[in-house]
Write a protein that holds these residues in place. Structure first.
Motif, PDB file in Angstrom:
ATOM      1  N   SER A 199      31.661  13.429  20.135  1.00  9.48           N
ATOM      2  CA  SER A 199      31.088  14.810  20.747  1.00  9.48           C
ATOM      3  C   SER A 199      31.703  15.175  21.737  1.00  9.48           C
ATOM      4  O   SER A 199      31.979  16.277  21.853  1.00  9.48           O
ATOM      5  CB  SER A 199      29.571  14.594  20.718  1.00  9.48           C
ATOM      6  N   GLU A 230      44.829  27.425  18.525  1.00  7.06           N
ATOM      7  CA  GLU A 230      43.739  27.559  18.945  1.00  7.06           C
ATOM      8  C   GLU A 230      43.749  26.886  20.532  1.00  7.06           C
ATOM      9  O   GLU A 230      44.232  25.846  20.550  1.00  7.06           O
ATOM     10  CB  GLU A 230      42.421  26.966  18.303  1.00  7.06           C
ATOM     11  N   TYR A 232      41.771  25.393  23.815  1.00  5.89           N
ATOM     12  CA  TYR A 232      40.504  24.493  24.116  1.00  5.89           C
ATOM     13  C   TYR A 232      40.752  24.379  25.562  1.00  5.89           C
ATOM     14  O   TYR A 232      41.787  24.536  26.176  1.00  5.89           O
ATOM     15  CB  TYR A 232      40.743  23.299  23.562  1.00  5.89           C
ATOM     16  N   GLN A 257      34.551  19.257  25.143  1.00  5.09           N
ATOM     17  CA  GLN A 257      33.532  19.306  24.320  1.00  5.09           C
ATOM     18  C   GLN A 257      34.039  19.256  22.906  1.00  5.09           C
ATOM     19  O   GLN A 257      35.100  20.063  22.560  1.00  5.09           O
ATOM     20  CB  GLN A 257      32.581  20.071  24.639  1.00  5.09           C
ATOM     21  N   ASN A 258      33.465  18.687  21.830  1.00  4.24           N
ATOM     22  CA  ASN A 258      34.084  18.615  20.482  1.00  4.24           C
ATOM     23  C   ASN A 258      33.036  18.627  19.541  1.00  4.24           C
ATOM     24  O   ASN A 258      33.169  17.628  18.616  1.00  4.24           O
ATOM     25  CB  ASN A 258      34.919  17.214  20.325  1.00  4.24           C
ATOM     26  N   SER A 259      32.035  19.717  19.726  1.00  4.56           N
ATOM     27  CA  SER A 259      30.974  19.451  19.178  1.00  4.56           C
ATOM     28  C   SER A 259      31.280  20.081  17.405  1.00  4.56           C
ATOM     29  O   SER A 259      30.568  19.725  16.410  1.00  4.56           O
ATOM     30  CB  SER A 259      29.877  20.674  19.493  1.00  4.56           C
ATOM     31  N   ASN A 260      32.312  20.686  17.376  1.00  3.61           N
ATOM     32  CA  ASN A 260      32.786  21.148  15.716  1.00  3.61           C
ATOM     33  C   ASN A 260      33.531  20.081  15.325  1.00  3.61           C
ATOM     34  O   ASN A 260      33.878  20.233  14.036  1.00  3.61           O
ATOM     35  CB  ASN A 260      33.296  22.389  15.641  1.00  3.61           C
ATOM     36  N   GLY A 261      33.888  19.070  15.970  1.00  2.95           N
ATOM     37  CA  GLY A 261      34.790  18.061  15.439  1.00  2.95           C
ATOM     38  C   GLY A 261      36.205  18.301  15.065  1.00  2.95           C
ATOM     39  O   GLY A 261      36.791  17.690  14.186  1.00  2.95           O
ATOM     40  N   LYS A 262      36.659  19.344  15.529  1.00  4.02           N
ATOM     41  CA  LYS A 262      38.174  19.919  15.010  1.00  4.02           C
ATOM     42  C   LYS A 262      39.160  18.803  15.798  1.00  4.02           C
ATOM     43  O   LYS A 262      40.238  18.750  15.331  1.00  4.02           O
ATOM     44  CB  LYS A 262      38.331  21.174  15.570  1.00  4.02           C
TER      45      LYS A 262
END
Length: 354
Positions: A199, A230, A232, A257-262
């Motif tokens: 996350s 993209e 970040y 943050q990596n809430s979208n899991g990309k």
């Protein structure tokens, strides 16, 4: 005799005339060559008028992306796997039961230890009453009390071993592929699965020591990863307190943050770290800089003449260089043909847009 003398006189005059003609021609040729050498050739060049600009001093780096938390799941005890309570590749929560090792034998040992503990407790209670009546010595009571404490500790030890047969998630995250099945005899050396919290992700990178004093806590940075355009963002949260002696670099860690899991742990990051911003910077095209033994120089146009100027430079981008000294706003900088220029050379200037 007179005719012979006249012949020699005429021959002498002819020879004298030829010598005079040759001397005259050589002098004319020498004068023309001198005039031609003295006349300097005009060189066609391009130039721009320098203006102050905003310059962002950014540092381009490479780093690695790591999981916020990552652990290998092992069993602390040996035994038969009784049940597996997770699905491979799914998210689990902190404290969730992952798998259970059979504890029948340990529970039997606990019952036995509890019986001994209860008996030792009763003996200690009776000894205490007898000591109060002075029916036994203090030494005898101390022995009974020690036996009770020992039996109690043995029960607690076995209870702790039973607790280790239930393996729970130490933090929330995604669990990977499992290497066991129900009925497997497991030991502490067997890797069950990897648990990763993605996350948030950590970005670890190093900077040269000359920039070490310019990096601050909570500074923002941008990065990209392979296969994606993209951008970040991340924030520095930890800085190594010293310089690595072998590499002369300082290690830094940021969090994103990596809430979208990309983003995936283990990938490389191309980092752009802002250091300082200069609002009135003089920036010149890199092709205008001429390296010399004593440093760097440029040429500026001054009334149709190229003037050599020594400059001090700092940071650079792919196409431009930050000049710290030697130039000022309003100077006409020569940007093309600089390698063939000399100081005070005549030029024909063509202005370019900048």
């Amino acid at each position: 005799m007179k005719l012979k003398n006249l012949f020699f006189v005429a021959l002498a005059l002819i020879i004298a005339g030829l010598i005079y003609y040759r001397i005259t021609k050589n002098a004319e040729t020498s004068d023309k060559g001198k005039d031609k050498g003295d006349k300097k050739q005009t060189i066609n060049v391009s130039g721009i008028v320098l203006k102050s600009q905003v310059f962002n001093d950014d540092l381009s780096l490479s780093g690695s992306i790591d999981a916020n938390e990552q652990v290998e799941i092992h069993s602390e005890t040996s035994g038969i796997v009784e049940s597996i309570n997770f699905q491979e590749g799914t998210n689990v929560t902190k404290g969730q039961l992952l798998f259970k090792v059979n504890d029948v034998e340990l529970r039997a040992q606990l019952n036995q230890a509890k019986t001994k503990e209860n008996l030792a407790f009763e003996n200690e209670r009776r000894a205490k009453l007898l000591l109060q009546k002075e029916a036994i010595s203090q030494e005898e009571y101390d022995i009974a009390s020690a036996d009770y404490r020992s039996a109690k500790a043995q029960s607690q030890l076995i209870s702790a071993q039973i607790g280790k047969t239930s393996v729970k998630a130490p933090f929330s995250g995604k669990i990977g592929l499992r290497n066991i099945s129900p009925g497997t005899y497991i030991t502490p050396t067997v890797l069950v699965a990897n648990l990763v919290n993605t996350s948030q992700l950590k970005i670890t990178f190093s900077i040269p020591e000359k920039y070490a004093t310019q990096v601050k806590m909570n500074s923002a940075l941008n990065f990209t990863v392979a296969g994606s355009s993209e951008k970040y963002s991340a924030k520095i949260y930890a800085i190594e307190p010293g310089i690595e002696v072998n590499t002369r670099t300082m290690q830094i860690r940021a969090v994103t943050q990596n809430s979208n899991g990309k983003l995936l742990p283990g990938t490389f990051a191309d980092i752009v770290l802002p250091l300082t911003q200069i609002n009135d910077a003089i920036i010149v095209p890199s092709e205008a800089i001429v390296p010399v033994q004593s440093g760097k120089k440029v040429y500026i146009a001054n009334n149709g003449i190229a003037k050599e100027v020594k400059v001090e430079t700092s940071s650079r981008t792919d196409s431009s260089v930050l000049v710290l000294s030697g130039l000022k706003v309003g100077d006409t900088l020569i940007t093309s043909g600089v390698m063939s220029l000399k100081d005070e050379a005549p030029i024909k200037l063509k202005m370019s847009r900048n």
